[in-house]
Design a protein around this motif. Structure first.
Motif, PDB file in Angstrom:
ATOM      1  N   THR A  24      36.115  14.570  30.307  1.00 27.01           N
ATOM      2  CA  THR A  24      35.768  15.255  31.680  1.00 27.01           C
ATOM      3  C   THR A  24      35.864  14.373  32.947  1.00 27.01           C
ATOM      4  OG1 THR A  24      35.181  16.873  33.242  1.00 27.01           O
ATOM      5  CG2 THR A  24      34.248  16.464  31.616  1.00 27.01           C
ATOM      6  N   GLN A  25      36.558  13.911  34.173  1.00 25.27           N
ATOM      7  CA  GLN A  25      35.801  13.920  35.397  1.00 25.27           C
ATOM      8  C   GLN A  25      34.402  13.659  35.463  1.00 25.27           C
ATOM      9  OE1 GLN A  25      37.866  13.485  38.715  1.00 25.27           O
ATOM     10  NE2 GLN A  25      39.933  12.695  37.969  1.00 25.27           N
ATOM     11  N   LYS A  26      33.837  14.994  35.342  1.00 21.73           N
ATOM     12  CA  LYS A  26      32.977  15.302  36.097  1.00 21.73           C
ATOM     13  C   LYS A  26      32.128  16.094  35.041  1.00 21.73           C
ATOM     14  CE  LYS A  26      33.459  14.209  41.062  1.00 21.73           C
ATOM     15  NZ  LYS A  26      33.610  15.194  42.186  1.00 21.73           N
ATOM     16  N   ARG A  27      30.647  15.808  34.570  1.00 16.96           N
ATOM     17  CA  ARG A  27      30.166  17.233  33.117  1.00 16.96           C
ATOM     18  C   ARG A  27      29.863  18.424  34.526  1.00 16.96           C
ATOM     19  NH1 ARG A  27      28.020  15.970  28.502  1.00 16.96           N
ATOM     20  NH2 ARG A  27      26.644  17.362  27.476  1.00 16.96           N
ATOM     21  N   GLU A  28      29.400  18.218  35.289  1.00 15.13           N
ATOM     22  CA  GLU A  28      29.121  19.270  36.289  1.00 15.13           C
ATOM     23  C   GLU A  28      29.691  20.100  36.722  1.00 15.13           C
ATOM     24  OE1 GLU A  28      28.792  15.820  39.090  1.00 15.13           O
ATOM     25  OE2 GLU A  28      28.059  16.442  37.214  1.00 15.13           O
ATOM     26  N   THR A  29      30.966  19.741  36.273  1.00 15.09           N
ATOM     27  CA  THR A  29      32.105  20.240  37.004  1.00 15.09           C
ATOM     28  C   THR A  29      33.149  20.693  35.693  1.00 15.09           C
ATOM     29  OG1 THR A  29      33.698  18.744  37.360  1.00 15.09           O
ATOM     30  CG2 THR A  29      32.370  19.427  38.791  1.00 15.09           C
ATOM     31  N   ILE A  30      32.671  21.127  34.637  1.00 13.78           N
ATOM     32  CA  ILE A  30      32.945  21.687  33.724  1.00 13.78           C
ATOM     33  C   ILE A  30      32.903  23.294  33.151  1.00 13.78           C
ATOM     34  CG2 ILE A  30      32.514  21.974  30.907  1.00 13.78           C
ATOM     35  CD1 ILE A  30      32.183  19.662  30.658  1.00 13.78           C
ATOM     36  N   GLY A  31      34.578  23.222  33.343  1.00 14.86           N
ATOM     37  CA  GLY A  31      33.892  25.257  33.826  1.00 14.86           C
ATOM     38  C   GLY A  31      34.103  25.678  34.744  1.00 14.86           C
ATOM     39  N   ALA A  32      34.184  25.178  35.754  1.00 13.75           N
ATOM     40  CA  ALA A  32      34.863  25.219  37.405  1.00 13.75           C
ATOM     41  C   ALA A  32      35.221  25.967  37.602  1.00 13.75           C
ATOM     42  CB  ALA A  32      34.386  24.026  37.687  1.00 13.75           C
ATOM     43  N   MET A  33      35.676  27.287  38.475  1.00 11.38           N
ATOM     44  CA  MET A  33      37.013  27.958  38.061  1.00 11.38           C
ATOM     45  C   MET A  33      37.103  27.570  39.895  1.00 11.38           C
ATOM     46  SD  MET A  33      35.134  31.563  37.318  1.00 11.38           S
ATOM     47  CE  MET A  33      36.415  32.505  36.941  1.00 11.38           C
ATOM     48  N   SER A  34      38.099  26.686  39.728  1.00 15.77           N
ATOM     49  CA  SER A  34      38.565  26.254  41.134  1.00 15.77           C
ATOM     50  C   SER A  34      38.836  27.102  41.751  1.00 15.77           C
ATOM     51  CB  SER A  34      39.542  24.916  40.678  1.00 15.77           C
ATOM     52  OG  SER A  34      38.980  23.675  39.669  1.00 15.77           O
ATOM     53  N   CYS A  35      39.892  28.044  41.403  1.00 14.08           N
ATOM     54  CA  CYS A  35      40.911  28.614  42.631  1.00 14.08           C
ATOM     55  C   CYS A  35      39.777  30.254  42.566  1.00 14.08           C
ATOM     56  CB  CYS A  35      42.188  28.783  42.162  1.00 14.08           C
ATOM     57  SG  CYS A  35      43.234  29.643  43.533  1.00 14.08           S
ATOM     58  N   ASN A  36      40.669  31.121  42.185  1.00 17.02           N
ATOM     59  CA  ASN A  36      40.138  33.011  41.942  1.00 17.02           C
ATOM     60  C   ASN A  36      39.143  32.802  40.787  1.00 17.02           C
ATOM     61  OD1 ASN A  36      39.983  35.681  41.737  1.00 17.02           O
ATOM     62  ND2 ASN A  36      42.451  35.706  42.024  1.00 17.02           N
ATOM     63  N   PRO A  37      37.792  33.168  41.429  1.00 15.43           N
ATOM     64  CA  PRO A  37      36.668  33.709  40.781  1.00 15.43           C
ATOM     65  C   PRO A  37      36.861  34.824  40.068  1.00 15.43           C
ATOM     66  CG  PRO A  37      36.305  34.200  42.916  1.00 15.43           C
ATOM     67  CD  PRO A  37      37.771  34.381  43.531  1.00 15.43           C
ATOM     68  N   ALA A  38      37.805  34.862  39.261  1.00 18.97           N
ATOM     69  CA  ALA A  38      38.193  36.151  38.273  1.00 18.97           C
ATOM     70  C   ALA A  38      38.480  35.957  36.897  1.00 18.97           C
ATOM     71  CB  ALA A  38      38.614  37.233  39.265  1.00 18.97           C
ATOM     72  N   ILE A  39      38.485  36.666  36.633  1.00 16.47           N
ATOM     73  CA  ILE A  39      38.679  36.162  34.447  1.00 16.47           C
ATOM     74  C   ILE A  39      39.700  37.730  34.653  1.00 16.47           C
ATOM     75  CG2 ILE A  39      38.353  36.010  32.361  1.00 16.47           C
ATOM     76  CD1 ILE A  39      37.441  34.030  33.378  1.00 16.47           C
ATOM     77  N   GLY A  40      41.313  36.947  33.940  1.00 17.53           N
ATOM     78  CA  GLY A  40      41.796  37.821  33.794  1.00 17.53           C
ATOM     79  C   GLY A  40      42.746  39.138  34.939  1.00 17.53           C
ATOM     80  N   GLY A  41      43.284  39.774  34.254  1.00 16.47           N
ATOM     81  CA  GLY A  41      44.059  40.280  35.243  1.00 16.47           C
ATOM     82  C   GLY A  41      45.677  40.849  34.566  1.00 16.47           C
ATOM     83  N   LEU A  42      46.323  41.661  35.431  1.00 19.05           N
ATOM     84  CA  LEU A  42      47.437  41.950  34.984  1.00 19.05           C
ATOM     85  C   LEU A  42      48.684  40.878  33.973  1.00 19.05           C
ATOM     86  CD1 LEU A  42      49.104  43.272  37.911  1.00 19.05           C
ATOM     87  CD2 LEU A  42      48.091  44.477  35.994  1.00 19.05           C
ATOM     88  N   ALA A  43      48.507  41.188  32.218  1.00 27.61           N
ATOM     89  CA  ALA A  43      49.304  40.010  31.595  1.00 27.61           C
ATOM     90  C   ALA A  43      47.975  39.094  31.064  1.00 27.61           C
ATOM     91  CB  ALA A  43      50.596  39.040  32.417  1.00 27.61           C
ATOM     92  N   LYS A  44      46.872  38.541  31.850  1.00 27.07           N
ATOM     93  CA  LYS A  44      46.331  37.451  31.821  1.00 27.07           C
ATOM     94  C   LYS A  44      45.034  38.700  30.484  1.00 27.07           C
ATOM     95  CE  LYS A  44      46.341  36.380  36.436  1.00 27.07           C
ATOM     96  NZ  LYS A  44      46.156  35.650  37.544  1.00 27.07           N
ATOM     97  N   GLY A  45      44.524  39.747  31.305  1.00 24.84           N
ATOM     98  CA  GLY A  45      43.347  39.872  30.482  1.00 24.84           C
ATOM     99  C   GLY A  45      43.806  39.888  29.649  1.00 24.84           C
ATOM    100  N   THR A  46      45.004  40.305  28.782  1.00 20.92           N
ATOM    101  CA  THR A  46      45.295  40.218  26.975  1.00 20.92           C
ATOM    102  C   THR A  46      45.141  39.252  26.990  1.00 20.92           C
ATOM    103  OG1 THR A  46      46.911  42.528  27.816  1.00 20.92           O
ATOM    104  CG2 THR A  46      47.542  41.299  25.720  1.00 20.92           C
ATOM    105  N   LEU A  47      45.394  38.532  27.160  1.00 21.73           N
ATOM    106  CA  LEU A  47      45.419  37.298  26.689  1.00 21.73           C
ATOM    107  C   LEU A  47      43.583  35.752  26.178  1.00 21.73           C
ATOM    108  CD1 LEU A  47      46.308  34.062  26.578  1.00 21.73           C
ATOM    109  CD2 LEU A  47      46.564  33.708  28.393  1.00 21.73           C
TER     110      LEU A  47
END
Length: 351
Positions: free
Chosen positions: A48-71
């Motif tokens: 990765t380019q920067k170790r400190e940005t591993i797991g950074a949420m670049s855009c929407n600060p949410a997990i899941g949603g329609l279809a994505k929550g099932t994933l």
């Protein structure tokens, strides 16, 4: 001796570091791919380019949603990380479409960005068989070559990425991070067919300058429903989101400035995802509508940044500030960072 031990012994005998799998990119997909490879006994390397940005949420600060929550729940069923970490870092949980049938319900959790990033990094650091390096490819920036029989690319918006804000174009994977240009050139040289994909993000607002009393609060579910089958209960304090909407004044402003948006000026020659339209697209495609809903989502328990979900835009900064000021509750809101469109390289095998 196990196959994993055999491989480890072989690497040691050769006197140099070797890996079974190299994963390039430390976003959601890269973290899961690297952890999954290591879990089954492969010697995995995450670059990765920067170790400190591993797991950074670049855009929407949410997990899941329609279809994505099932994933997310499918990833959890395969012993993935995202569901468990989202349960620990979640600050508002809601099941979308709850009034409809189970097949279309979508679990979604607003996340504390800092908590999610820290938990993902801790999980990867604790994962046996996994090594993390900073770089941009299997041949790193300093010329070091790292051999492996399998390489997984999870570059997201970084592959020859370009940020668009009005008439400005900035080579970047996301704000503050350089694009992976050399890797795109390598794929082209190897005969892959390259294309472009567009996505976008809204301006970020200072929550201390928002008139919260004028807005409708949206509470989470009680009790909150976890993503992971391994999570017994959500114990972290939950916070509300708030709802507002655009109006005719803002729509007129957007129409007057469409030529300054790279989405309509021709500056972006790429396809956009159908599920994430910009506010410019909404105003043009749904010209009969006088308003579009906006969800004001906090980015953390100790972070004043607010994500206005629903006004993704690439309009110039002055137009973005003027647009925000037309929205109820945001009349005096300060824009911490402008929204932008991101155009990135995609690839497929040559026919």
């Amino acid at each position: 001796m196990s196959q994993a031990a055999d491989r480890a012994a072989g690497r040691a005998a050769m006197g140099r570091e070797r890996f079974d799998v190299i994963v390039i990119g430390g976003g959601h997909a890269g973290c899961e791919a690297a952890a999954a490879a290591a879990r089954v006994g492969a010697a995995a390397l995450l670059i990765t380019q920067k170790r400190e940005t591993i797991g950074a949420m670049s855009c929407n600060p949410a997990i899941g949603g329609l279809a994505k929550g099932t994933l997310v729940r499918e990833v959890d069923a395969l012993d993935g990380l995202m569901g468990r970490i989202a349960d620990g870092a979640g600050i508002q949980f809601r099941v979308l479409n709850r009034s409809k049938g189970p097949a279309v319900r979508g679990p979604r959790a607003q996340q504390d960005r800092a908590l999610y990033r820290a938990a993902m990094q801790a999980a990867l650091d604790a994962q046996p068989n996994l090594t993390i390096r900073e770089g941009t490819g299997a041949v790193l920036g300093d010329g070091e070559s790292i051999p492996a029989p399998r390489v997984v690319l999870t570059t997201g918006t970084f592959l020859r990425g370009l940020i668009h804000i009005g008439e400005r174009q900035i080579p970047a994977g996301r704000v503050g991070d350089a694009p992976a240009t050399g890797l795109a050139l390598t794929l082209e040289r190897l005969g892959f067919r390259l294309g472009r994909l567009k996505t976008g993000t809204p301006p970020r607002l200072d929550g201390r300058t928002i008139d919260w009393a004028a807005l409708e609060a949206q509470e989470g579910d009680e009790p909150p429903e976890p993503f992971s089958f391994l999570t017994a209960a959500i114990t972290r304090a939950q916070v509300p989101c708030h709802i507002t909407a655009t109006g005719p004044e803002g729509h007129d402003l957007i129409r007057r400035n469409l030529a300054r948006s790279p989405i309509y000026s021709g500056a972006i020659e790429s396809r956009g995802p159908r599920y994430c339209p910009s506010i410019e697209d909404k105003v043009v495609r749904f010209a009969d509508r006088s308003s579009h809903q906006i969800f004001l989502e906090p980015e953390g328990l100790t972070d004043h940044t607010v994500y206005p979900n629903g006004i993704s835009t690439a309009l110039p900064e002055d137009v973005q500030r003027a647009l925000v000021a037309t929205i109820p509750g945001l009349e005096r809101a300060a824009v911490l960072r402008p929204g932008y469109a991101s155009s990135t390289t995609t690839w497929t095998r040559a026919s």
